[in-house]
Scaffold this motif. Structure first.
Motif, PDB file in Angstrom:
ATOM      1  N   PHE A  35      43.344  32.528  41.401  1.00  0.00           N
ATOM      2  CA  PHE A  35      43.030  33.892  41.825  1.00  0.00           C
ATOM      3  C   PHE A  35      43.184  34.043  43.339  1.00  0.00           C
ATOM      4  CE2 PHE A  35      40.081  32.581  38.365  1.00  0.00           C
ATOM      5  CZ  PHE A  35      40.701  33.259  37.335  1.00  0.00           C
ATOM      6  N   ARG A  40      30.539  36.927  35.367  1.00  0.00           N
ATOM      7  CA  ARG A  40      30.937  38.333  35.316  1.00  0.00           C
ATOM      8  C   ARG A  40      32.261  38.576  36.018  1.00  0.00           C
ATOM      9  NH1 ARG A  40      26.972  42.752  35.857  1.00  0.00           N
ATOM     10  NH2 ARG A  40      27.991  43.348  33.926  1.00  0.00           N
ATOM     11  N   VAL A  41      32.483  37.891  37.136  1.00  0.00           N
ATOM     12  CA  VAL A  41      33.758  38.073  37.834  1.00  0.00           C
ATOM     13  C   VAL A  41      34.897  37.633  36.918  1.00  0.00           C
ATOM     14  CG1 VAL A  41      35.160  37.376  39.805  1.00  0.00           C
ATOM     15  CG2 VAL A  41      32.713  37.757  40.113  1.00  0.00           C
ATOM     16  N   GLU A  61      35.664  40.078  34.228  1.00  0.00           N
ATOM     17  CA  GLU A  61      36.397  41.231  34.750  1.00  0.00           C
ATOM     18  C   GLU A  61      37.854  40.876  35.024  1.00  0.00           C
ATOM     19  OE1 GLU A  61      35.795  44.522  35.367  1.00  0.00           O
ATOM     20  OE2 GLU A  61      34.055  44.135  34.111  1.00  0.00           O
ATOM     21  N   LEU A  62      38.071  39.692  35.577  1.00  0.00           N
ATOM     22  CA  LEU A  62      39.451  39.258  35.821  1.00  0.00           C
ATOM     23  C   LEU A  62      40.217  39.221  34.503  1.00  0.00           C
ATOM     24  CD1 LEU A  62      38.742  36.448  38.427  1.00  0.00           C
ATOM     25  CD2 LEU A  62      39.993  38.571  38.869  1.00  0.00           C
ATOM     26  N   TYR A 118      41.383  42.482  33.434  1.00  0.00           N
ATOM     27  CA  TYR A 118      42.610  42.879  34.129  1.00  0.00           C
ATOM     28  C   TYR A 118      43.816  42.082  33.613  1.00  0.00           C
ATOM     29  CZ  TYR A 118      40.434  45.757  37.782  1.00  0.00           C
ATOM     30  OH  TYR A 118      39.797  46.758  38.467  1.00  0.00           O
ATOM     31  N   LEU A 149      39.078  39.611  51.481  1.00  0.00           N
ATOM     32  CA  LEU A 149      39.616  40.399  50.379  1.00  0.00           C
ATOM     33  C   LEU A 149      39.885  41.829  50.833  1.00  0.00           C
ATOM     34  CD1 LEU A 149      37.124  39.186  47.618  1.00  0.00           C
ATOM     35  CD2 LEU A 149      39.474  38.394  47.989  1.00  0.00           C
ATOM     36  N   ARG A 194      31.397  42.680  39.436  1.00  0.00           N
ATOM     37  CA  ARG A 194      32.519  43.261  38.686  1.00  0.00           C
ATOM     38  C   ARG A 194      33.533  43.855  39.653  1.00  0.00           C
ATOM     39  NH1 ARG A 194      30.142  46.662  33.684  1.00  0.00           N
ATOM     40  NH2 ARG A 194      31.821  45.655  32.546  1.00  0.00           N
ATOM     41  N   PHE A 246      34.074  42.820  42.678  1.00  0.00           N
ATOM     42  CA  PHE A 246      34.773  41.706  43.329  1.00  0.00           C
ATOM     43  C   PHE A 246      36.077  41.377  42.601  1.00  0.00           C
ATOM     44  CE2 PHE A 246      31.397  40.038  46.196  1.00  0.00           C
ATOM     45  CZ  PHE A 246      32.212  39.646  47.243  1.00  0.00           C
ATOM     46  N   ALA A 247      36.019  41.421  41.277  1.00  0.00           N
ATOM     47  CA  ALA A 247      37.216  41.054  40.505  1.00  0.00           C
ATOM     48  C   ALA A 247      38.393  41.951  40.876  1.00  0.00           C
ATOM     49  CB  ALA A 247      36.922  41.134  39.006  1.00  0.00           C
ATOM     50  N   THR A 248      38.120  43.247  41.056  1.00  0.00           N
ATOM     51  CA  THR A 248      39.180  44.178  41.447  1.00  0.00           C
ATOM     52  C   THR A 248      39.792  43.747  42.780  1.00  0.00           C
ATOM     53  OG1 THR A 248      38.061  45.991  40.309  1.00  0.00           O
ATOM     54  CG2 THR A 248      39.677  46.598  41.982  1.00  0.00           C
ATOM     55  N   ILE A 284      39.713  40.813  44.158  1.00  0.00           N
ATOM     56  CA  ILE A 284      40.386  39.512  44.022  1.00  0.00           C
ATOM     57  C   ILE A 284      41.788  39.712  43.452  1.00  0.00           C
ATOM     58  CG2 ILE A 284      40.356  37.349  42.701  1.00  0.00           C
ATOM     59  CD1 ILE A 284      37.261  37.358  43.065  1.00  0.00           C
ATOM     60  N   VAL A 285      41.898  40.525  42.411  1.00  0.00           N
ATOM     61  CA  VAL A 285      43.217  40.785  41.823  1.00  0.00           C
ATOM     62  C   VAL A 285      44.118  41.462  42.850  1.00  0.00           C
ATOM     63  CG1 VAL A 285      44.487  42.035  40.045  1.00  0.00           C
ATOM     64  CG2 VAL A 285      42.309  40.943  39.481  1.00  0.00           C
ATOM     65  N   GLN A 332      45.174  39.046  45.613  1.00  0.00           N
ATOM     66  CA  GLN A 332      46.127  38.065  45.101  1.00  0.00           C
ATOM     67  C   GLN A 332      47.522  38.690  44.980  1.00  0.00           C
ATOM     68  OE1 GLN A 332      45.015  36.528  41.255  1.00  0.00           O
ATOM     69  NE2 GLN A 332      46.317  34.720  41.449  1.00  0.00           N
ATOM     70  N   LEU A 372      46.604  47.853  38.670  1.00  0.00           N
ATOM     71  CA  LEU A 372      45.174  47.971  38.365  1.00  0.00           C
ATOM     72  C   LEU A 372      44.933  49.140  37.414  1.00  0.00           C
ATOM     73  CD1 LEU A 372      43.699  47.364  41.958  1.00  0.00           C
ATOM     74  CD2 LEU A 372      43.659  45.750  40.044  1.00  0.00           C
ATOM     75  N   ARG A 404      44.949  48.972  33.571  1.00  0.00           N
ATOM     76  CA  ARG A 404      43.707  48.691  32.862  1.00  0.00           C
ATOM     77  C   ARG A 404      42.857  49.944  32.709  1.00  0.00           C
ATOM     78  NH1 ARG A 404      38.324  45.464  34.894  1.00  0.00           N
ATOM     79  NH2 ARG A 404      37.045  46.134  33.146  1.00  0.00           N
TER      80      ARG A 404
END
Lengths: 318, 318
Positions: free
Chosen positions: A41, A74-75, A78-79, A82, B43, B94, B96-98, B100-101, B104, B119, B122
């Motif tokens: 990631f 949770r992260v 969520e990943l 996606y 990020l 949750r 954070f995942a956005t 991170i994606v 990346q 994004l 989704r």
């Protein structure tokens, strides 16, 4: 007493906890394996360094031996929502924070050794934790997959495939170009004793030794080098060391691993009492050997193993 | 009907939800503000794009208007345990995942517009969401802090300081060098109607208009441009728009904001019924004006606001 320990993940970390109890006054430097490191990631993950740090700092998930206690995912969920994986690598929310801090510091230009030191200011592991190198090294494994020879990341082999396929080769990619991290050669040169915990001899200790200069420094340090067998009764105590030993042509026995390290490196070797029959063979190879209980069932048992290793070191020196 | 909407965060996102209900068949392109973007923990965070995406995609925390529903803050707590902040920016697990994606994908070389599109696969927001630009723009605010003039990031002003200090200047740093993202000028040129939701006229819509080419394209599109006042009864409906309006020398009144946009850009303007007295003044400025209820108390009320905006657009065109 200055002790240098070459450590992988779970086995190395648990041994270190015993060593700290056995030698509370010792000045311990840990040279950690970074061949397991992986970018996930967009984040730099150092599983072995973290396992040592969390274990000695009181943050480890005791049951599984890696990752954080009281963890949530949770992260990662969520990943996955996606469509971003891999899903097979268990990065928890608390663990993510470590990788985020590390990656941010690396991006800012700090070497991994400085980052590790910074992370340890929180965890206070009670040892000096050094990565084997600040340079990128990644262990890759050659396997036959769907009828084709493929080279995959060690974590994919270990975690995703659970080492279910024979490994044809194990290559620490980048190791030949890597330099020992600052402090590594100095710690070895200043050591009174050097220990190899019951870590994986191929992908943990072996990878550290593959960094040019480290093996030579240990061989030339002129101090006792004592290891503990990760193989008990012809099977790995934990993990799947037999799979990667086969790849380098080494039998999964306590004696074969000692001979693999060799008397040029190793002065003493502890085997488990069930492998007492191997003592003579190891000593034939020029390595002092004792059979003692080697199961890290609890902290006291582990501390006793560390005491035995230090006792063997004294004996070797005398 | 092709509608282009220039949107900030919460106000823009809620208006869009009403617009989708009011015009379910319309082809809506949203040009999102990215001047609020901030790099946190290494990020890339795009608060306004995410608020639109989460709101229209059903993932928003309805109560606070930003961030994810059913959120937790374990990563943030761990970062704080490492001494890594800022703590004043509420990034949930949750959410954070956005980031991170996004980070990346950006690191892999994709432009923000492509990342946003990915994004949105989704979230299915039901609109085409474009960042105003793929180039980095960051709104900075000049304030007097501890007796010194300091220039701080918009988020520090808005979230950390809660706009509690007067802003001397608001500067969308990088905007003058930015290019509209792919599709932005094309969407404006192809629009039947262009709407300014009740978003912040300075740091949301104003920042979008600061990207060279966008203001000109809107002015030259030859289609009705209708806005909704974010000021009701001489106070911002939400947020702290009055603080940043003062920085650009604009009174916090429905009429002053209309005059700030100007008749060169705006063809129609909706004010709240409590500001009916402002209608004549706005019309004096050459902008068609109507007084209608402008409180987005629920989806139906918001949809009615959107209907009124589209009706005013028709009226302007006729």
């Amino acid at each position: 007493m200055r002790i240098v320990v070459l450590a992988g993940g779970i086995g190395g970390a648990r041994f270190l906890r015993g060593l700290k109890q056995a030698a509370p006054e010792a000045d311990i430097t840990v040279i950690g394996n970074t061949g397991d490191d992986i970018h996930l990631f967009g984040l730099k993950v150092c599983p072995d360094l973290d396992t040592v740090m969390y274990t000695l700092g009181g943050g480890i998930n005791e049951e599984q031996g890696w990752g954080r206690t009281d963890e949530s995912f949770r992260v990662k969920e969520e990943l996955a929502a996606y469509g971003v994986g891999p899903e097979w690598f268990g990065l928890g929310d608390r663990d993510f924070a470590t990788h985020i801090v590390r990656t941010q510091m690396l991006s800012a230009g700090y070497p991994l050794s400085a980052v590790t030191e910074a992370l340890c200011t929180r965890w206070n592991p009670g040892v000096r934790l050094l990565p084997m190198s600040d340079d990128r090294v990644e262990t890759h494994v050659a396997v036959e997959l769907d009828g084709e020879r493929k080279v995959i990341h060690f974590q994919e082999y270990w975690v995703k495939l659970r080492a279910s396929l024979p490994a044809d080769a194990v290559v620490p990619v980048g190791a030949d170009q890597a330099k020992p991290a600052p402090g590594v050669l100095e710690a070895i040169a200043a050591a009174d004793v050097i220990l190899f915990p019951p870590s994986n001899p191929v992908v943990s200790v072996g990878t550290i030794l593959a960094v040019p200069g480290i093996r030579e420094a240990i061989a030339e340090a002129g101090v006792p080098v004592v290891g503990l067998s990760p193989i008990v009764g012809d099977a790995p105590v934990r993990g799947m060391a037999d799979k990667v030993l086969a790849a380098v042509g080494v039998e999964a026995t306590a004696e074969a691993v000692a001979r693999h390290y060799g008397s040029g490196l190793l002065d003493g070797w502890l085997v488990d009492t069930v492998d007492a029959g191997a003592v003579a063979g190891v000593e034939d190879a020029g390595i002092r050997c004792r059979a003692v209980p080697l199961m890290m069932t609890d902290l006291d048992a582990t501390a006793e193993m560390a005491r035995q290793a230090l006792a063997l070191a004294l004996e070797v020196r005398a």
